[in-house]
Design an enzyme around this catalytic site. Structure first.
Site, PDB file in Angstrom:
ATOM      1  N   ASN A   7       0.759  -1.138  -0.011  1.00 29.51           N
ATOM      2  CA  ASN A   7       0.066  -0.159   0.045  1.00 29.51           C
ATOM      3  C   ASN A   7       0.868   1.143   0.071  1.00 29.51           C
ATOM      4  O   ASN A   7       1.461   1.710   1.049  1.00 29.51           O
ATOM      5  CB  ASN A   7      -0.976  -0.118   1.336  1.00 29.51           C
ATOM      6  CG  ASN A   7      -1.884   1.171   1.428  1.00 29.51           C
ATOM      7  OD1 ASN A   7      -1.837   2.244   0.479  1.00 29.51           O
ATOM      8  ND2 ASN A   7      -2.822   1.241   2.327  1.00 29.51           N
ATOM      9  N   ARG A  86      -2.557  -2.083  -3.483  1.00 26.67           N
ATOM     10  CA  ARG A  86      -3.843  -1.442  -3.085  1.00 26.67           C
ATOM     11  C   ARG A  86      -3.645  -0.214  -4.199  1.00 26.67           C
ATOM     12  O   ARG A  86      -2.810   0.484  -4.220  1.00 26.67           O
ATOM     13  CB  ARG A  86      -3.578  -0.923  -1.707  1.00 26.67           C
ATOM     14  CG  ARG A  86      -4.981  -0.183  -1.527  1.00 26.67           C
ATOM     15  CD  ARG A  86      -5.052   0.961  -0.545  1.00 26.67           C
ATOM     16  NE  ARG A  86      -6.005   1.443  -0.415  1.00 26.67           N
ATOM     17  CZ  ARG A  86      -6.470   2.656   0.432  1.00 26.67           C
ATOM     18  NH1 ARG A  86      -5.237   3.017   1.171  1.00 26.67           N
ATOM     19  NH2 ARG A  86      -7.575   3.168   0.565  1.00 26.67           N
ATOM     20  N   HIS A 175     -12.769   2.767  -0.271  1.00 22.86           N
ATOM     21  CA  HIS A 175     -12.882   1.849   0.573  1.00 22.86           C
ATOM     22  C   HIS A 175     -13.403   0.463   0.219  1.00 22.86           C
ATOM     23  O   HIS A 175     -14.104  -0.267   1.097  1.00 22.86           O
ATOM     24  CB  HIS A 175     -13.413   2.407   1.768  1.00 22.86           C
ATOM     25  CG  HIS A 175     -12.935   3.558   2.646  1.00 22.86           C
ATOM     26  ND1 HIS A 175     -13.641   4.634   3.161  1.00 22.86           N
ATOM     27  CD2 HIS A 175     -11.451   3.853   2.698  1.00 22.86           C
ATOM     28  CE1 HIS A 175     -12.645   5.385   3.814  1.00 22.86           C
ATOM     29  NE2 HIS A 175     -11.629   4.926   3.410  1.00 22.86           N
ATOM     30  N   ARG A 236     -11.268  15.930   5.768  1.00 18.55           N
ATOM     31  CA  ARG A 236     -12.174  16.113   4.779  1.00 18.55           C
ATOM     32  C   ARG A 236     -13.567  16.407   5.156  1.00 18.55           C
ATOM     33  O   ARG A 236     -14.073  16.194   6.107  1.00 18.55           O
ATOM     34  CB  ARG A 236     -12.196  15.121   3.494  1.00 18.55           C
ATOM     35  CG  ARG A 236     -11.124  14.788   2.956  1.00 18.55           C
ATOM     36  CD  ARG A 236     -10.976  13.593   2.216  1.00 18.55           C
ATOM     37  NE  ARG A 236     -10.103  12.539   2.801  1.00 18.55           N
ATOM     38  CZ  ARG A 236      -9.907  11.339   2.618  1.00 18.55           C
ATOM     39  NH1 ARG A 236     -10.896  10.752   1.643  1.00 18.55           N
ATOM     40  NH2 ARG A 236      -9.238  10.585   3.199  1.00 18.55           N
ATOM     41  N   GLU A 381      -8.189  -4.879   5.078  1.00 20.79           N
ATOM     42  CA  GLU A 381      -8.094  -4.535   3.695  1.00 20.79           C
ATOM     43  C   GLU A 381      -6.973  -5.439   3.107  1.00 20.79           C
ATOM     44  O   GLU A 381      -7.099  -5.711   2.017  1.00 20.79           O
ATOM     45  CB  GLU A 381      -7.908  -3.116   3.542  1.00 20.79           C
ATOM     46  CG  GLU A 381      -9.100  -2.181   4.004  1.00 20.79           C
ATOM     47  CD  GLU A 381      -8.816  -0.828   3.883  1.00 20.79           C
ATOM     48  OE1 GLU A 381      -8.121  -0.437   5.039  1.00 20.79           O
ATOM     49  OE2 GLU A 381      -9.090  -0.171   3.271  1.00 20.79           O
TER      50      GLU A 381
END
Ligand code: ADP
Length: 395
Positions: A7, A86, A175, A236, A381
Site C-alpha cells: 500500500n 492497493r 474503501h 475532509r 483490507e
C-alpha cells in the site's frame, strides 16, 4: 503460498506478507517519511517483536528495496507467489483486479488525474516493486472495484450527460476492500448467508465512508467521484453544497487552494484544529464546545446516511462499525445508535463497552431486543487484497 500486499502512499509504504487462505500474517510493517531527510521504518515478524530503524529513504524505490531486503533476509519472500497492490482509482476501465503489465500500467497512468493525491503514489510503488520482484505476478486491487456494480441511478450525477461523459464524472465509491471484507465477514460471523442480508457498513477512520450492501452486492456508497463526498472525515468535509466552491472561486481562491481546503483543512481538523478523534473526544468531554459541535456534525451526517440507506434498501439487518474510530470509539457508537432508535436499533451498553481489542472477527454489541444486529468488525483490507490478487492469478 503467501501474498505480499503493498500500500504505497505519497510518503509511506505499508506492507504485509500474508497467507491468503488462512489470513496468517508472516510479517508486516511500514516505511515512512519517504523523500524527507529523516526516514523511519518498522517491521514485525510472526512470533518476533517489532524492529524499528531510522534512515532516510530517497524515494519509493529505496523504501521498497529496504522492505524487500528485510523480507528476503528473513526468508519471507521464498513462497510469495503474488504481489497485491492497493490501488485507489480504477476509473471506468478497471472494474475488477488486474494483472499489471506495461499495457495495464500505462492505462493506470492515464487514470491518475481522477485521483491525483493517490494514484501517482500507488504507481510509484508498483513500478518499484515490479522492478525488484520481476518474476512474481503483480496485481492491482482497486478501492473502487467493489463499487463497479453500483446501480446506474446511484452512479449517475444529474449533470449534463456530455460533460459527465467527457470528464468521466460519476460516482465510483472508495474503501471497497474494507466494505467488501467487512460486509462478508459480518454475515459469516452472524452465521447468515450474505445473499439474505441488508447491511450498512460504517468505515470510520481518518477517511470515512458508508456503504449499503444488499444480498452481498453494493447498492449505495457515500463516497463519490473522489473520496471527498459523504461523511465528515479527519481532514475532509464530506458533503458540501457545490455552490460553496463556486462562491470561494469567485472570491479568488484557486483550484489548488480549494484542494488544500477540502483535503487537508476541513472535517474534524477544520472544526477543531486536530484530525485525531481521540483528541476531539477528550476535548468534548472536558467541555470544549467546538469539539462537541464537531462530534455532533459528524454524528448527524452518519445518522442521515444510515437513514437514507435504510430507505434505499427497504430495510436493514445489520449495522457494522469498522476502522479506527468505528472499532474503538465506544461513545460514538452509543451516540449514533441512540439517534437510530427509530429504526429499531438498540445497543447493549455492556457489550458496547467490552469489545475485545485486536481480535479478528465481529462482536455483536446490540441488545437482544434490537431489530437490527449492530456489530463491531475489524477491517482487514490487506487480507482482502491478498485474496483478490491470489484469485486473479490462480485459474
Ligand atoms: P486511516 O483512515 O488513516 O487508516 P484509521 O482507521 O487508523 O485511519 O483511524 C484513525 C482514527 O481512529 C483517528 O481519528 C484516531 O483518533 C481514531 N482512533 C483510534 N483509536 C481510537 C480510540 N481508542 N478511540 C477513539 N478513536 C480512536
Amino acid at each position: 503460498m503467501s501474498a505480499l500486499v503493498i500500500n504505497a502512499g505519497s510518503s509511506s509504504v505499508k506492507f504485509q506478507v500474508v497467507d491468503p487462505a488462512t489470513g496468517a500474517v508472516r510479517a508486516k510493517g511500514l516505511a515512512e517519511r519517504i523523500g524527507e531527510t529523516e526516514g523511519a521504518a518498522t517491521i514485525e515478524q510472526e512470533g518476533q517483536g517489532e524492529q524499528s530503524t531510522s534512515q532516510p529513504f530517497a524515494d519509493h524505490r529505496a523504501a521498497l528495496a529496504w522492505v524487500l531486503d528485510q523480507l528476503g533476509g528473513a526468508g519471507l519472500l521464498a513462497d510469495v507467489e503474488v504481489v497485491g497492490h492497493r490501488t485507489v482509482h480504477g476509473g471506468r476501465r478497471f472494474d475488477r483486479p488486474v494483472v499489471l503489465d506495461d499495457e495495464t500500467l500505462a492505462v493506470l497512468r492515464e487514470l491518475s488525474p481522477l485521483a491525483p493525491l493517490h494514484n501517482p503514489a500507488n504507481i510509484e510503488g508498483i513500478e518499484a516493486a515490479r522492478e525488484q520482484l520481476p518474476e512474481v505476478p503483480h496485481v492491482s486491487v482497486f478501492d473502487t472495484g467493489f463499487f463497479a456494480e453500483l446501480p446506474p441511478e446511484v452512479r449517475t450525477y444529474a449533470i449534463d450527460t456530455e460533460v459527465a461523459q467527457e470528464y468521466a464524472v460519476q460516482r465510483y465509491g472508495f474503501h471497497g476492500a474494507s466494505h467488501a471484507y467487512v460486509s462478508q465477514r459480518a454475515a459469516e460471523d452472524l452465521g447468515r448467508d450474505p445473499a439474505e442480508l441488508k447491511v450498512i457498513v460504517l468505515h470510520l477512520g481518518n477517511g470515512a465512508s458508508a456503504a449499503a450492501v444488499d444480498g452481498g452486492r453494493p447498492v449505495d456508497c457515500s463516497m463519490g467521484m473522489t473520496p471527498l463526498e459523504g461523511l465528515v472525515m479527519g481532514t475532509r468535509p464530506g458533503d458540501i453544497d457545490p455552490g460553496v466552491l463556486l462562491h470561494l472561486l469567485r472570491h479568488g481562491l484557486d483550484a489548488d487552494e480549494l484542494d488544500d481546503l477540502l483535503n487537508r483543512r476541513s472535517g474534524l481538523k477544520g472544526l477543531t484544529g486536530t484530525n485525531d478523534m481521540r483528541e476531539v473526544r477528550a476535548a468534548a468531554t472536558a467541555g470544549d464546545e467546538r469539539a462537541r459541535l464537531a462530534l455532533d456534525v459528524s454524528i448527524h451526517r452518519i445518522v442521515r446516511y444510515v437513514g437514507a440507506f435504510h430507505a434505499v434498501m427497504g430495510g436493514l439487518d445489520a449495522l457494522v462499525f469498522t476502522a479506527g474510530v468505528g472499532e474503538n470509539n465506544v461513545e460514538l457508537r452509543a451516540e449514533v445508535c441512540e439517534r437510530l432508535a427509530v429504526l429499531g436499533i438498540r445497543l447493549d451498553a455492556g457489550r458496547n463497552t467490552s469489545v475485545p481489542r485486536g481480535r479478528p472477527g465481529s462482536t455483536v454489541v446490540s441488545g437482544d431486543d434490537s431489530q437490527v444486529a449492530v456489530l463491531v468488525t475489524p477491517t482487514n483490507e490487506e487480507l482482502y487484497i491478498a485474496r483478490a490478487a491470489a484469485a486473479t492469478v490462480t485459474p
